[in-house]
Design a protein around this motif. Structure first.
Motif, PDB file in Angstrom:
ATOM      1  N   ALA A 268     -28.653   9.424 -32.361  1.00 26.91           N
ATOM      2  CA  ALA A 268     -28.459   8.168 -31.630  1.00 26.91           C
ATOM      3  C   ALA A 268     -27.725   8.406 -30.314  1.00 26.91           C
ATOM      4  CB  ALA A 268     -27.692   7.179 -32.499  1.00 26.91           C
ATOM      5  N   ILE A 269     -26.767   9.327 -30.306  1.00 21.51           N
ATOM      6  CA  ILE A 269     -26.055   9.626 -29.055  1.00 21.51           C
ATOM      7  C   ILE A 269     -27.023  10.198 -28.026  1.00 21.51           C
ATOM      8  CG2 ILE A 269     -24.278  11.094 -28.024  1.00 21.51           C
ATOM      9  CD1 ILE A 269     -22.765  10.895 -30.689  1.00 21.51           C
ATOM     10  N   ALA A 270     -27.889  11.131 -28.458  1.00 19.87           N
ATOM     11  CA  ALA A 270     -28.877  11.701 -27.536  1.00 19.87           C
ATOM     12  C   ALA A 270     -29.834  10.636 -27.019  1.00 19.87           C
ATOM     13  CB  ALA A 270     -29.648  12.814 -28.235  1.00 19.87           C
ATOM     14  N   LEU A 271     -30.258   9.720 -27.898  1.00 19.49           N
ATOM     15  CA  LEU A 271     -31.155   8.648 -27.473  1.00 19.49           C
ATOM     16  C   LEU A 271     -30.468   7.719 -26.480  1.00 19.49           C
ATOM     17  CD1 LEU A 271     -33.815   7.117 -27.717  1.00 19.49           C
ATOM     18  CD2 LEU A 271     -32.904   5.980 -29.753  1.00 19.49           C
ATOM     19  N   ARG A 272     -29.198   7.407 -26.729  1.00 23.33           N
ATOM     20  CA  ARG A 272     -28.455   6.537 -25.822  1.00 23.33           C
ATOM     21  C   ARG A 272     -28.296   7.170 -24.445  1.00 23.33           C
ATOM     22  NH1 ARG A 272     -24.648   5.229 -29.232  1.00 23.33           N
ATOM     23  NH2 ARG A 272     -23.112   6.785 -28.643  1.00 23.33           N
ATOM     24  N   ILE A 273     -27.967   8.456 -24.413  1.00 21.67           N
ATOM     25  CA  ILE A 273     -27.820   9.145 -23.128  1.00 21.67           C
ATOM     26  C   ILE A 273     -29.161   9.234 -22.407  1.00 21.67           C
ATOM     27  CG2 ILE A 273     -27.282  11.387 -22.095  1.00 21.67           C
ATOM     28  CD1 ILE A 273     -25.097  11.724 -24.169  1.00 21.67           C
ATOM     29  N   ALA A 274     -30.242   9.457 -23.154  1.00 21.21           N
ATOM     30  CA  ALA A 274     -31.563   9.533 -22.529  1.00 21.21           C
ATOM     31  C   ALA A 274     -31.955   8.203 -21.898  1.00 21.21           C
ATOM     32  CB  ALA A 274     -32.601   9.958 -23.567  1.00 21.21           C
ATOM     33  N   LEU A 275     -31.665   7.091 -22.580  1.00 24.81           N
ATOM     34  CA  LEU A 275     -31.986   5.779 -22.007  1.00 24.81           C
ATOM     35  C   LEU A 275     -31.203   5.533 -20.734  1.00 24.81           C
ATOM     36  CD1 LEU A 275     -32.114   3.563 -25.229  1.00 24.81           C
ATOM     37  CD2 LEU A 275     -34.018   4.126 -23.727  1.00 24.81           C
ATOM     38  N   VAL A 276     -29.907   5.859 -20.758  1.00 24.54           N
ATOM     39  CA  VAL A 276     -29.095   5.676 -19.550  1.00 24.54           C
ATOM     40  C   VAL A 276     -29.603   6.575 -18.433  1.00 24.54           C
ATOM     41  CG1 VAL A 276     -26.783   5.942 -18.583  1.00 24.54           C
ATOM     42  CG2 VAL A 276     -27.074   4.934 -20.840  1.00 24.54           C
ATOM     43  N   ALA A 277     -30.023   7.793 -18.760  1.00 21.05           N
ATOM     44  CA  ALA A 277     -30.542   8.704 -17.748  1.00 21.05           C
ATOM     45  C   ALA A 277     -31.803   8.148 -17.097  1.00 21.05           C
ATOM     46  CB  ALA A 277     -30.825  10.071 -18.367  1.00 21.05           C
ATOM     47  N   VAL A 278     -32.671   7.544 -17.895  1.00 24.28           N
ATOM     48  CA  VAL A 278     -33.897   6.956 -17.343  1.00 24.28           C
ATOM     49  C   VAL A 278     -33.573   5.801 -16.406  1.00 24.28           C
ATOM     50  CG1 VAL A 278     -35.994   5.693 -17.942  1.00 24.28           C
ATOM     51  CG2 VAL A 278     -35.336   7.706 -19.264  1.00 24.28           C
ATOM     52  N   PHE A 279     -32.700   4.892 -16.845  1.00 25.30           N
ATOM     53  CA  PHE A 279     -32.345   3.755 -16.008  1.00 25.30           C
ATOM     54  C   PHE A 279     -31.626   4.205 -14.738  1.00 25.30           C
ATOM     55  CE2 PHE A 279     -32.194   1.216 -20.171  1.00 25.30           C
ATOM     56  CZ  PHE A 279     -33.527   0.853 -20.020  1.00 25.30           C
ATOM     57  N   ALA A 280     -30.687   5.146 -14.889  1.00 26.60           N
ATOM     58  CA  ALA A 280     -29.944   5.617 -13.720  1.00 26.60           C
ATOM     59  C   ALA A 280     -30.854   6.362 -12.756  1.00 26.60           C
ATOM     60  CB  ALA A 280     -28.794   6.517 -14.170  1.00 26.60           C
ATOM     61  N   GLY A 281     -31.769   7.176 -13.291  1.00 27.51           N
ATOM     62  CA  GLY A 281     -32.700   7.881 -12.415  1.00 27.51           C
ATOM     63  C   GLY A 281     -33.584   6.927 -11.640  1.00 27.51           C
ATOM     64  N   PHE A 282     -34.081   5.890 -12.315  1.00 26.69           N
ATOM     65  CA  PHE A 282     -34.888   4.893 -11.618  1.00 26.69           C
ATOM     66  C   PHE A 282     -34.077   4.175 -10.549  1.00 26.69           C
ATOM     67  CE2 PHE A 282     -36.246   0.462 -11.249  1.00 26.69           C
ATOM     68  CZ  PHE A 282     -37.560   0.627 -10.847  1.00 26.69           C
ATOM     69  N   TYR A 283     -32.839   3.836 -10.879  1.00 22.61           N
ATOM     70  CA  TYR A 283     -31.995   3.101  -9.936  1.00 22.61           C
ATOM     71  C   TYR A 283     -31.721   3.931  -8.681  1.00 22.61           C
ATOM     72  CZ  TYR A 283     -27.986   0.507  -8.135  1.00 22.61           C
ATOM     73  OH  TYR A 283     -27.128  -0.191  -7.335  1.00 22.61           O
TER      74      TYR A 283
END
Length: 471
Positions: A268-283
């Protein structure tokens, strides 16, 4: 008082600050409108800005109240939908038709556009208050504006000059109202309550506005939450199997952690970091493709994001009190102090998770903004996040249980963390990694460890409480 009056009073009773701000802005708009009518046409823009602010704030509050009122039990009231419709019509008369008539008396140009703009602004406010994901509806506009501001302004000028613009504004208003109101008018079975200490980034574990409020999530949110739930279920099953195979104190503590913190397992920690990475990369790649700030800020924001979990810990532990009685009976501690120590030892795992999160976000931000000295950012972030996480856990473990006290404590922590981060970054830059980093670690970690030991001692002296929180 009749039903319509009671519906109007709900915002004053539930969110009096928002109602007061909206009416102060409305009073200011009326004042400048009167000045425009009497002798000063230059006051018209101020009146328009203040009225736009008033209607936007008012309808955000109305959307929030509507979300709290539309629970399954409310639809058992006689003619509840009809009363909501009547109140909506009166609200439109007060905030759209009446201001349009006032604008006509003031001879405001483009009267039809102004009227449709009032309707659109009220619809946006209502949607933002009623639907927590409403920002996704207007997000593409900000993306285009940040990516191509000149193109966005040219398109806006063409739209303003088009005779079809009023119809477009009415259509967008109808679409927003449909997206925000229709889901609340459906009577659905209430989903099981989620753990108050779960953390899936999507916000499902956040405290709801009032008990009984129906959770409404979109298809994307449900799929993401399902991934977190499956990860939590697998982690719990592995912990149970290992403990059944060879029961030890360490594996018993893992079971307690899997129960209290379902979304803090490795997957779950890896999934949470991956989601934030996707949103931050898009931003950063789409919206902030041009540098607008110092890259050093990335580390401070990363630490703020990592310690934002701890206020949820305080509120979640209060909400979980009735359920903690089962855990107390299952653990069968010798004394209350043993039970309290078990809980505090289980929650300490949030500190390394917070440090890992802060370092990952800092590294990601440094790569996205091409920071000149990423190693200094990571070095300072490691020291400050370790001390900030431990201090935040200590303060929120024994901190105030009411929302106002929690907000004040969290504000002090956030400003303190930012100040320590900037001071530590300057100190390391001036004195070097060894001397500057040593002084920074000695001061911050010394303070954090002393705070944690004092808080843990205080927590163990407290008797466990299993009463449900009032309200």
């Amino acid at each position: 008082m009749n039903v319509i009056g009671q519906l109007w009073l709900q915002l004053f009773r539930r969110l009096p600050v928002i109602a007061a701000i909206a009416h102060l802005a409305l009073a200011g708009a009326a004042y400048f409108a009167i000045r425009t009518w009497l002798d000063n046409p230059g006051m018209m823009p101020l009146a328009a800005i203040l009225f736009g602010m008033a209607t936007w704030i008012w309808h955000i509050g109305q959307g929030h109240v509507l979300r709290m009122l539309c629970i399954p039990e409310s639809f058992l009231l006689p003619r509840f939908r009809r009363h909501l419709l009547a109140y909506g019509v009166l609200d439109a008369l007060a905030w759209v038709l009446a201001p349009t008539l006032a604008a006509a008396l003031l001879q405001v140009p483009h009267l039809l556009l102004v009227a449709c703009g009032m309707l659109l602004l009220a619809s946006i406010g209502l949607t933002m208050g009623a639907n927590r994901t409403a920002g996704l509806y207007v997000w593409p506009l900000f993306v285009v504006f940040g990516w191509k501001p000149r193109l966005f302004l040219d398109i806006l000028a063409q739209v303003w000059a088009s005779p079809l613009t009023p119809l477009l504004m009415i259509a967008i208003s109808a679409l927003l109202l449909t997206l925000s109101i229709r889901p609340m008018l459906r009577v659905e079975d209430r989903q099981p309550d989620a753990s108050p200490l779960e953390s899936s980034v999507i916000g499902r574990g956040m405290a709801r506005g009032m008990p009984g409020e129906t959770k409404r999530t979109g298809a994307f949110t449900r799929r993401i939450n399902a991934l977190f739930d499956r990860a939590a279920q697998r982690a719990m099953e592995r912990a149970l199997a290992l403990y059944a195979k060879h029961p030890t104190f360490a594996r018993r503590m893992v079971l307690v952690r899997r129960l209290l913190l379902p979304h803090d397992n490795p997957q779950a920690i890896a999934l949470r970091i991956a989601l934030v990475a996707v949103f931050a990369g898009f931003y950063f790649l789409v919206v902030m493709h041009r540098p607008h700030f110092s890259p050093v800020l990335i580390g401070g924001y990363a630490i703020m994001a990592s310690v934002s979990r701890f206020p949820q810990l305080n509120a979640g532990m209060v909400r979980m009190r009735p359920n903690m009685a089962d855990l107390y009976l299952t653990l069968a501690p010798q004394t209350c102090a043993h039970y309290q120590k078990t809980i505090s030892d289980a929650l300490i795992v949030l500190v390394p998770i917070s440090i890992l999160t802060a370092l990952t976000y800092t590294a990601l931000g440094a790569v996205l903004v091409h920071a000149q000295d990423p190693w200094q950012m990571l070095f300072v972030a490691a020291i400050v996040s370790a001390s900030a996480s431990l201090a935040a856990l200590a303060v929120h473990l024994i901190g105030p249980e009411n929302s106002t006290g929690r907000m004040l404590v969290n504000a002090v922590l956030i400003f303190g963390v930012m100040g320590v981060y900037w001071g530590g970054y300057w100190l390391v830059g001036v004195a070097g990694y060894v001397i500057g980093g040593g002084v920074l670690a000695l001061v911050t970690l010394g303070f954090s460890f002393s705070t944690w030991f004092a808080a843990q001692r205080e927590y163990q002296l407290r008797r466990p409480r299993f009463d449900a929180p009032i309200g």
